[in-house]
Design a protein around this motif. Structure first.
Motif, PDB file in Angstrom:
ATOM      1  N   UNK A 111      25.949 -13.978 -10.009  1.00 48.53           N
ATOM      2  CA  UNK A 111      27.163 -13.250 -10.341  1.00 48.53           C
ATOM      3  C   UNK A 111      27.568 -12.343  -9.176  1.00 48.53           C
ATOM      4  N   UNK A 126      37.049  -8.738 -14.490  1.00 47.39           N
ATOM      5  CA  UNK A 126      35.804  -9.280 -15.038  1.00 47.39           C
ATOM      6  C   UNK A 126      34.614  -8.473 -14.527  1.00 47.39           C
ATOM      7  N   UNK A 128      34.653  -5.389 -13.666  1.00 46.20           N
ATOM      8  CA  UNK A 128      34.696  -4.117 -14.381  1.00 46.20           C
ATOM      9  C   UNK A 128      34.029  -4.238 -15.751  1.00 46.20           C
ATOM     10  N   UNK A 129      34.275  -5.387 -16.387  1.00 48.89           N
ATOM     11  CA  UNK A 129      33.677  -5.653 -17.703  1.00 48.89           C
ATOM     12  C   UNK A 129      32.147  -5.665 -17.608  1.00 48.89           C
ATOM     13  N   UNK A 130      31.648  -6.246 -16.523  1.00 50.13           N
ATOM     14  CA  UNK A 130      30.195  -6.263 -16.311  1.00 50.13           C
ATOM     15  C   UNK A 130      29.701  -4.844 -16.058  1.00 50.13           C
ATOM     16  N   UNK A 132      30.952  -2.041 -16.950  1.00 45.04           N
ATOM     17  CA  UNK A 132      31.040  -1.155 -18.111  1.00 45.04           C
ATOM     18  C   UNK A 132      29.748  -1.134 -18.935  1.00 45.04           C
ATOM     19  N   UNK A 133      29.013  -2.233 -18.883  1.00 43.00           N
ATOM     20  CA  UNK A 133      27.787  -2.284 -19.692  1.00 43.00           C
ATOM     21  C   UNK A 133      26.747  -1.262 -19.215  1.00 43.00           C
ATOM     22  N   UNK A 135      27.287   1.695 -19.111  1.00 46.62           N
ATOM     23  CA  UNK A 135      27.495   2.874 -19.940  1.00 46.62           C
ATOM     24  C   UNK A 135      26.929   2.705 -21.346  1.00 46.62           C
ATOM     25  N   UNK A 167      20.279 -10.410 -19.030  1.00 44.51           N
ATOM     26  CA  UNK A 167      21.485 -10.099 -18.256  1.00 44.51           C
ATOM     27  C   UNK A 167      21.291  -8.786 -17.513  1.00 44.51           C
ATOM     28  N   UNK A 168      21.994  -8.651 -16.415  1.00 45.10           N
ATOM     29  CA  UNK A 168      21.837  -7.406 -15.672  1.00 45.10           C
ATOM     30  C   UNK A 168      23.110  -6.985 -14.959  1.00 45.10           C
ATOM     31  N   UNK A 169      23.560  -5.799 -15.283  1.00 49.25           N
ATOM     32  CA  UNK A 169      24.710  -5.249 -14.565  1.00 49.25           C
ATOM     33  C   UNK A 169      24.250  -4.623 -13.255  1.00 49.25           C
ATOM     34  N   UNK A 172      23.639  -7.221 -10.504  1.00 53.84           N
ATOM     35  CA  UNK A 172      24.939  -7.762 -10.121  1.00 53.84           C
ATOM     36  C   UNK A 172      25.667  -6.790  -9.203  1.00 53.84           C
TER      37      UNK A 172
END
Lengths: 295, 308
Positions: A111, A126, A128-130, A132-133, A135, A167-169, A172
């Motif tokens: 990603x 998209x 930004x969506x990742x 946001x997690x 938070x 999964x990992x923000x 990424x």
């Protein structure tokens, strides 16, 4: 390099303050005392753990306290290993930690690369969506996740332990930043050579990212090895427990806590991390510093 | 738009450009999808579901459930237990962060001086940060043992009796705060040390030439330069402290009489002890709001520092 700079910086300051060296010596001795004192206090629990783990029951219950065992009881470790399924706990911890660390890293790698180097409509949205997690604390997702695992019949299973954590923000985010910093020319050249995106990532971008990759993997390994709440909630049988949770049952085995065994168990949990830390201390400390100074 | 022209110029033929772009889009989807899908299923969906659950009386032991509106929240706000737990969480968080950061700063400044074997001391100071809380909590229980622990030994050497701190309503919170400080001290020390080492040396030299003493240099040159890092550590420290679970769960189970209970342990107990998923979710939402407040403060402050 930074350290030598700092060392230089201190000298002119103190030299101009006074050229009487006794004063400087006294303050330097004081600084040493403060630092050594702090290090002794901070390191003490580790010493206490090791020392207790090698005592006999009698020594554990002696008043006043025995600081060091007369004869180190190495077989405490063998006994504790057989007292509970420690082999199983270790196996579970390794499966849990390694699969999440590697899986999370692969997710972040792909990603991060895509966000950094590929075009896509509304790509930033998209991303930004990742982001946001970041938070969303894991404490607020815990209960619904548990209900989902229940419906999937994944409670007390490896998929239940591992899949929700994959999964990992963070990875990424960091890898995206890193890949953005690589020169475009490299990728253009690879494109002309006809390398596909996956090959560009694995053969070009990844080898250029060794420092950040090792830092990420180490931080993730430690975080998941130490995980407590998630594996505690997802597992409910001795055979599925990871080390940090499994070791807790040592307290229920005896009528009175036999601290030598409990400390031996704690040592078994912590030892791999200490070994890893001693091998890769630079990456750990730099990883912590980078994360904080960037954030 | 600009990217498009570059692409056309590079390739020349528009047809090839279309398929090339499609290939790129496809690669993007394949690369981002696994992560994004998992995030949506296992983070976004549970997150929103939590808000919904907090409005129900969902109980794992009962077959049916109803919407109860904000009842769970009202019940929490009216219960003395909730306020006790809030009080504990706040005392614990602000206490550990204030004391921890003060000690870290002192230690970082000391480590920034000329030292024999500085790397080794830094290593020791940092080490608690990477160890397993749940395992080290066992070590602390043993050290706190009122008869056979190290504290008892030290107290009796001074002719004092060491209380059973983990069973004492007065001492239990300070006792677990000490563990949290021990665990987090190394991280902030190492970060502050790096920040101090990054302070412009010419500024310090200039101040020294002007006759400033060590304290004045620290107060007026070094500390202002590291305030952004200090602020960052305060906020992240508070957020970590509010979410403390391992130490409470292992060392005290929230007791005695809730005196060491905090938000996350209470969420855990409501959900998995009493099976009251609705109340537990409401508590999780309240905690989330508090954490968001800190995040907001952090971003706000950061913006101010960018202009600095």
């Amino acid at each position: 390099m930074r350290e030598t700079m700092a060392a230089k910086a201190v000298k002119p300051g103190s030299a101009s303050g006074s050229d009487l060296s006794p004063r400087r010596t006294v303050s330097s001795v004081l600084v040493h005392l403060v630092v050594i004192g702090a290090a002794v206090l901070i390191g003490f629990p580790f010493f206490y753990m090791l020392s207790t783990s090698l005592k006999t029951v009698k020594e554990v219950y002696t008043i006043p306290m025995v600081i060091l065992p007369a004869q180190p009881q190495w077989r405490n470790f063998v006994e504790v290993w057989n007292l509970l399924p420690f082999g199983r706990f270790t196996f579970n911890s390794v499966v849990y930690t390694v699969s999440i660390t590697v899986g999370e890293f692969m997710m972040g790698l792909m990603a991060g690369y895509a966000f950094a180097r590929l075009r896509f409509p509304k790509k930033d949205l998209i991303f930004f969506l990742v982001l946001l997690t970041f938070l969303i604390p894991s404490e607020i997702t815990l209960i619904p996740r548990f209900i989902m695992l229940k419906q999937l019949n994944w409670i007390n299973t490896y998929p239940g332990l591992i899949v929700p954590e994959l999964s990992s923000a963070f990875a990424t985010f960091l890898l995206r930043e890193h890949f953005q910093s690589l020169p475009d020319e490299l990728f253009d050249a690879a494109k002309i050579d006809g390398a596909g995106y996956f090959r560009q990532l694995m053969q070009l971008a990844l080898p250029l990212s060794k420092p950040i990759v090792s830092t990420l993997l180490l931080l993730a390994f430690v975080a998941h090895w130490n995980a407590y709440m998630w594996p505690l909630v997802v597992t409910n049988s001795q055979s599925m427990r990871t080390l940090p949770i499994g070791v807790q049952s040592l307290r229920d085995v005896f009528e009175f806590p036999e601290w030598q065994y409990i400390m031996a168990g704690a040592t078994i949990v912590v030892m791999p991390l200490v070994a890893l830390f001693l091998i890769a201390q630079k990456q750990f400390i730099e990883g912590a510093v980078q994360g904080a100074l960037k954030g | 738009m600009t990217v498009d022209t570059r692409q056309t110029q590079m390739t020349g033929t528009p047809r090839w450009h279309m398929t090339e772009r499609r290939r790129e889009y496809l690669a993007f989807i394949l690369f981002v999808m696994p992560n994004l899908t998992l995030l949506i299923i296992w983070t976004y969906w549970p997150f929103f579901h939590s808000f919904y659950l907090s409005l129900t009386n969902w109980n794992l032991l009962k077959p049916t459930w109803d919407m109860v509106g904000v009842d769970n929240y009202l019940r929490l706000l009216r219960s003395p237990e909730f306020w006790q737990i809030t009080r504990n969480t706040l005392i614990f968080s602000f206490g550990t962060v204030t004391i921890g950061l003060t000690l870290s700063l002192a230690l970082a400044v000391s480590l920034n001086q000329w030292l024999v074997a500085r790397g080794f001391w830094r290593l020791v100071v940092f080490s608690p940060h990477i160890t397993t809380s749940a395992a080290m909590a066992l070590v602390w229980i043993s050290m706190y043992d009122p008869k056979h622990g190290i504290f008892a030994a030290a107290f009796s050497w001074l002719g004092l009796r060491f209380p059973n701190v983990l069973a004492s309503p007065t001492f239990v919170l300070p006792a677990i705060m000490l563990v949290a400080i021990w665990k987090s001290l190394g991280f902030s020390t190492v970060v502050l040390l790096a920040a101090l080492q990054g302070v412009d040396t010419t500024l310090k030299e200039a101040a020294a030439i002007d006759g400033a003493n060590a304290w004045q240099i620290f107060r007026n040159v070094s500390f202002p330069a590291i305030t952004p890092v200090f602020y960052f550590l305060t906020i992240t420290g508070l957020m970590t402290a509010i979410k403390t679970f391992d130490i409470v769960s292992v060392m005290t189970g929230g007791g005695p009489a809730n005196r060491s209970n905090m938000y996350v342990f209470q969420i855990y107990r409501e959900a998995f002890g009493f099976q009251r998923m609705g109340v537990a979710s409401a508590l999780a939402v309240i905690m989330f709001v508090i954490v968001m407040l800190f995040t907001y403060l952090q971003t706000r402050y950061k913006e101010r520092w960018v202009s600095y």
